[in-house]
Design a protein around this motif. Structure first.
Motif, PDB file in Angstrom:
ATOM      1  N   CYS A   1       0.827  -1.211   0.000  1.00 42.70           N
ATOM      2  CA  CYS A   1       0.000   0.000   0.000  1.00 42.70           C
ATOM      3  C   CYS A   1       0.859   1.258   0.000  1.00 42.70           C
ATOM      4  CB  CYS A   1      -0.894   0.042   1.235  1.00 42.70           C
ATOM      5  SG  CYS A   1      -1.956  -1.392   1.451  1.00 42.70           S
ATOM      6  N   ALA A   2       0.664   2.116  -0.988  1.00 38.74           N
ATOM      7  CA  ALA A   2       1.206   3.473  -0.907  1.00 38.74           C
ATOM      8  C   ALA A   2       0.452   4.217   0.184  1.00 38.74           C
ATOM      9  CB  ALA A   2       1.059   4.184  -2.247  1.00 38.74           C
ATOM     10  N   GLY A   3       1.102   5.185   0.814  1.00 44.28           N
ATOM     11  CA  GLY A   3       0.508   5.837   1.973  1.00 44.28           C
ATOM     12  C   GLY A   3      -0.277   7.099   1.703  1.00 44.28           C
ATOM     13  N   TYR A   4      -0.191   7.640   0.482  1.00 50.69           N
ATOM     14  CA  TYR A   4      -0.705   8.990   0.246  1.00 50.69           C
ATOM     15  C   TYR A   4      -2.113   9.031  -0.331  1.00 50.69           C
ATOM     16  CZ  TYR A   4       0.436   8.327  -4.727  1.00 50.69           C
ATOM     17  OH  TYR A   4       0.502   7.866  -6.027  1.00 50.69           O
ATOM     18  N   LYS A   5      -2.738   7.865  -0.456  1.00 54.22           N
ATOM     19  CA  LYS A   5      -4.112   7.851  -0.960  1.00 54.22           C
ATOM     20  C   LYS A   5      -5.067   7.552   0.185  1.00 54.22           C
ATOM     21  CE  LYS A   5      -2.585   6.561  -5.637  1.00 54.22           C
ATOM     22  NZ  LYS A   5      -2.993   7.721  -6.430  1.00 54.22           N
ATOM     23  N   TRP A   6      -5.544   6.321   0.301  1.00 49.25           N
ATOM     24  CA  TRP A   6      -6.586   6.029   1.284  1.00 49.25           C
ATOM     25  C   TRP A   6      -6.047   5.771   2.679  1.00 49.25           C
ATOM     26  CZ3 TRP A   6     -10.878   7.755  -0.533  1.00 49.25           C
ATOM     27  CH2 TRP A   6     -11.059   7.790  -1.922  1.00 49.25           C
ATOM     28  N   LEU A   7      -4.727   5.707   2.841  1.00 47.37           N
ATOM     29  CA  LEU A   7      -4.153   5.704   4.190  1.00 47.37           C
ATOM     30  C   LEU A   7      -4.026   7.120   4.735  1.00 47.37           C
ATOM     31  CD1 LEU A   7      -1.397   2.921   4.007  1.00 47.37           C
ATOM     32  CD2 LEU A   7      -3.765   2.756   4.813  1.00 47.37           C
ATOM     33  N   MET A   8      -4.327   8.117   3.906  1.00 49.09           N
ATOM     34  CA  MET A   8      -4.422   9.521   4.312  1.00 49.09           C
ATOM     35  C   MET A   8      -3.095  10.109   4.775  1.00 49.09           C
ATOM     36  SD  MET A   8      -7.723   9.852   3.828  1.00 49.09           S
ATOM     37  CE  MET A   8      -8.213  11.380   4.596  1.00 49.09           C
ATOM     38  N   GLY A   9      -1.989   9.508   4.357  1.00 49.68           N
ATOM     39  CA  GLY A   9      -0.685   9.974   4.806  1.00 49.68           C
ATOM     40  C   GLY A   9       0.027  10.822   3.776  1.00 49.68           C
ATOM     41  N   PRO A  10       1.307  11.130   4.024  1.00 54.25           N
ATOM     42  CA  PRO A  10       2.102  11.942   3.100  1.00 54.25           C
ATOM     43  C   PRO A  10       2.636  11.108   1.941  1.00 54.25           C
ATOM     44  CG  PRO A  10       3.411  11.358   5.009  1.00 54.25           C
ATOM     45  CD  PRO A  10       2.034  10.817   5.267  1.00 54.25           C
ATOM     46  N   TYR A  11       3.191  11.787   0.965  1.00 54.20           N
ATOM     47  CA  TYR A  11       3.770  11.138  -0.208  1.00 54.20           C
ATOM     48  C   TYR A  11       5.147  10.570   0.134  1.00 54.20           C
ATOM     49  CZ  TYR A  11       4.535  10.564  -5.263  1.00 54.20           C
ATOM     50  OH  TYR A  11       4.752  10.053  -6.510  1.00 54.20           O
ATOM     51  N   SER A  12       5.525   9.499  -0.558  1.00 55.87           N
ATOM     52  CA  SER A  12       6.858   8.876  -0.459  1.00 55.87           C
ATOM     53  C   SER A  12       7.041   7.971   0.744  1.00 55.87           C
ATOM     54  CB  SER A  12       7.986   9.928  -0.495  1.00 55.87           C
ATOM     55  OG  SER A  12       7.973  10.610  -1.724  1.00 55.87           O
ATOM     56  N   ILE A  13       5.953   7.499   1.302  1.00 51.98           N
ATOM     57  CA  ILE A  13       6.030   6.475   2.340  1.00 51.98           C
ATOM     58  C   ILE A  13       4.827   5.558   2.184  1.00 51.98           C
ATOM     59  CG2 ILE A  13       4.826   7.864   4.077  1.00 51.98           C
ATOM     60  CD1 ILE A  13       6.582   6.497   6.213  1.00 51.98           C
ATOM     61  N   GLY A  14       5.036   4.276   2.430  1.00 51.00           N
ATOM     62  CA  GLY A  14       3.953   3.304   2.360  1.00 51.00           C
ATOM     63  C   GLY A  14       4.242   2.147   3.284  1.00 51.00           C
ATOM     64  N   LEU A  15       3.368   1.153   3.250  1.00 48.84           N
ATOM     65  CA  LEU A  15       3.487   0.003   4.141  1.00 48.84           C
ATOM     66  C   LEU A  15       3.170  -1.273   3.374  1.00 48.84           C
ATOM     67  CD1 LEU A  15       1.645   1.746   7.062  1.00 48.84           C
ATOM     68  CD2 LEU A  15       4.023   0.974   7.176  1.00 48.84           C
ATOM     69  N   ALA A  16       3.851  -2.345   3.734  1.00 49.33           N
ATOM     70  CA  ALA A  16       3.635  -3.624   3.058  1.00 49.33           C
ATOM     71  C   ALA A  16       3.659  -4.759   4.069  1.00 49.33           C
ATOM     72  CB  ALA A  16       4.699  -3.848   1.991  1.00 49.33           C
ATOM     73  N   TYR A  17       2.679  -5.620   3.971  1.00 54.73           N
ATOM     74  CA  TYR A  17       2.655  -6.855   4.747  1.00 54.73           C
ATOM     75  C   TYR A  17       3.321  -7.949   3.919  1.00 54.73           C
ATOM     76  CZ  TYR A  17       0.785 -11.391   6.170  1.00 54.73           C
ATOM     77  OH  TYR A  17       0.664 -12.710   6.515  1.00 54.73           O
ATOM     78  N   PHE A  18       4.244  -8.696   4.541  1.00 51.60           N
ATOM     79  CA  PHE A  18       4.880  -9.846   3.903  1.00 51.60           C
ATOM     80  C   PHE A  18       4.533 -11.100   4.695  1.00 51.60           C
ATOM     81  CE2 PHE A  18       7.443  -6.361   2.308  1.00 51.60           C
ATOM     82  CZ  PHE A  18       7.670  -6.737   0.980  1.00 51.60           C
ATOM     83  N   GLY A  19       3.933 -12.068   4.022  1.00 45.33           N
ATOM     84  CA  GLY A  19       3.527 -13.300   4.663  1.00 45.33           C
ATOM     85  C   GLY A  19       4.672 -14.275   4.834  1.00 45.33           C
ATOM     86  N   PRO A  20       4.386 -15.448   5.432  1.00 46.46           N
ATOM     87  CA  PRO A  20       5.431 -16.427   5.774  1.00 46.46           C
ATOM     88  C   PRO A  20       6.314 -16.861   4.606  1.00 46.46           C
ATOM     89  CG  PRO A  20       3.372 -16.991   6.859  1.00 46.46           C
ATOM     90  CD  PRO A  20       3.052 -15.858   5.930  1.00 46.46           C
ATOM     91  N   ARG A  21       5.804 -16.887   3.392  1.00 41.76           N
ATOM     92  CA  ARG A  21       6.609 -17.347   2.259  1.00 41.76           C
ATOM     93  C   ARG A  21       7.782 -16.419   1.966  1.00 41.76           C
ATOM     94  NH1 ARG A  21       2.281 -19.432  -2.292  1.00 41.76           N
ATOM     95  NH2 ARG A  21       4.076 -20.601  -3.113  1.00 41.76           N
ATOM     96  N   PHE A  22       7.756 -15.217   2.546  1.00 41.25           N
ATOM     97  CA  PHE A  22       8.837 -14.252   2.318  1.00 41.25           C
ATOM     98  C   PHE A  22       9.713 -14.039   3.550  1.00 41.25           C
ATOM     99  CE2 PHE A  22       5.728 -13.001  -0.942  1.00 41.25           C
ATOM    100  CZ  PHE A  22       6.544 -13.040  -2.061  1.00 41.25           C
TER     101      PHE A  22
END
Length: 383
Positions: free
Chosen positions: A210-231
């Motif tokens: 997820c990029a952070g600057y759209k529906w996470l309502m945050g600033p540009y140039s930061i986002g978050l990613a979940y990585f499951g067990p296979r990674f």
């Protein structure tokens, strides 16, 4: 029941902003946090070792709660969707002839990474075309996507909500089908997570980005990613000092430790402690969790229902509600409506939307009202 939250934003009073899928307006509280944090480096002695790590932990915890994840250590801080996609692609063992299933006209950052593998790994891209613009389109698109997953499928890389027109994809059904063949499910949640409910527990994505600057309502140039067990045993595309074990002990950084941190944290971008953007995104996520994605969907559904009913009377096409989101939808024009004329009408009226492919993309948020959508409909009535 949620009410309009426009007073928490600084949107100009003379415009109608129906363009959250382009970029969310910034909460006043998020702007205030950014301003406060910007001044901190003027006195760097006030930035402690804990400041490198504790805010990041809080950010991961908040995002983990938002997506109903099992452990915040599975969350990486990223600068962009493409960065996380590169980490994903680098940690999948592709073989010649493997297939990667994508959707027609999905966002470029969830295309170019896979397209590059066609040359380097000799894999095949399977692009699921969008059906004809008519009733039942979203359902047929979902069916075609499921049918495209087979024994050759290595990866299914799709959004939850299509960025161009809001078409909703049944990720639970896609996960079940992918499991039949051991395929990875990589989800681009940029245009849904925050405004539309998502559950890691239910969907079990191998990665959610997820990029952070759209529906996470945050600033540009930061986002978050979940990585499951296979990674969790993978190798990140960069080695930075903080994604190695023991990095919290600054005195011992001269004693190099080759062991990477456990979970998704190992995929953090360098300088992920970003002392300005991290606190801003923390504040944004706290507000989202207070509202809840369920309440946001309910609110945007309530303010758009009458408008969409009116648009249907004008011979335009909008996907039926069971196969689209309420916070993002596409309006497809009949032959007698010229796109350029529509654009001009909306511009004159001070209404901000986007144009993606053949769709007029409308993406309202909690700062909009039913009256905003009525003004939108009135522009189409001029034809």
């Amino acid at each position: 029941m949620m009410k309009c939250q426009a007073d928490l934003f600084d949107l100009p009073g003379d415009e109608v902003y129906l363009n959250g899928a382009y970029m969310s307006p910034q909460l006043r509280s998020v702007t205030q946090v950014g301003a406060q944090q910007l001044s901190r480096k003027g006195s760097p002695s006030g930035i402690s070792i804990d400041d490198f790590f504790q805010p990041k932990k809080e950010l991961r915890t908040l995002f983990n709660e938002l997506i109903h994840g099992e452990d915040e250590s599975n969350v990486a801080i990223i600068p962009s969707v493409s960065y996380a996609m590169a980490n994903v692609a680098a940690n999948i063992d592709f073989k010649e002839g493997d297939e990667i299933v994508l959707l027609h006209e999905q966002f470029p950052s969830n295309y170019y990474t896979w397209e590059n593998l066609v040359r380097s790994k000799e894999v095949k891209l399977v692009i699921v075309p969008d059906p004809k613009i008519e009733k039942g389109r979203g359902e047929r698109w979902n069916q075609q996507l499921l049918a495209a997953i087979n024994a050759n499928t290595k990866v299914v890389a799709v959004p939850q909500v299509h960025w161009a027109d809001g078409t909703l994809f049944d990720l639970a059904a896609i996960r079940k089908r992918a499991d039949e063949f051991g395929a990875y499910l990589i989800v681009d949640g940029t245009q849904s997570v925050g405004a539309y409910p998502f559950s890691v527990e239910e969907i079990r994505p191998d990665a959610l980005i997820c990029a952070g600057y759209k529906w996470l309502m945050g600033p540009y140039s930061i986002g978050l990613a979940y990585f499951g067990p296979r990674f969790h045993q993978g190798k990140p595309i960069e080695d930075n000092w903080m994604n190695h074990q023991g990095s919290e002990d600054f005195a011992r950084l001269v004693h190099y430790n080759p062991e990477l941190k456990k979970g998704g944290v190992r995929y953090d971008v360098g300088e992920s402690s970003n002392f300005i953007l991290v606190p801003m995104l923390i504040r944004a996520l706290k507000q989202l969790l207070e509202w809840t994605p369920e309440a946001i969907q309910d609110y945007t559904h309530r303010i758009t229902s009458d408008a969409l009913e009116a648009l249907n009377q004008l011979d335009v096409f909008v996907e039926e509600v069971s196969f689209r989101s309420s916070h993002l939808f596409g309006i497809y024009l009949p032959q007698h409506m010229a796109m350029e004329t529509v654009r001009e009408q909306l511009k004159i009226a001070g209404i901000y939307v986007s144009y993606r492919g053949n769709a007029v993309r409308v993406s309202p948020g909690v700062y909009n009202t039913q009256e905003d959508l009525t003004l939108l409909v009135n522009c189409f009535k001029n034809f």
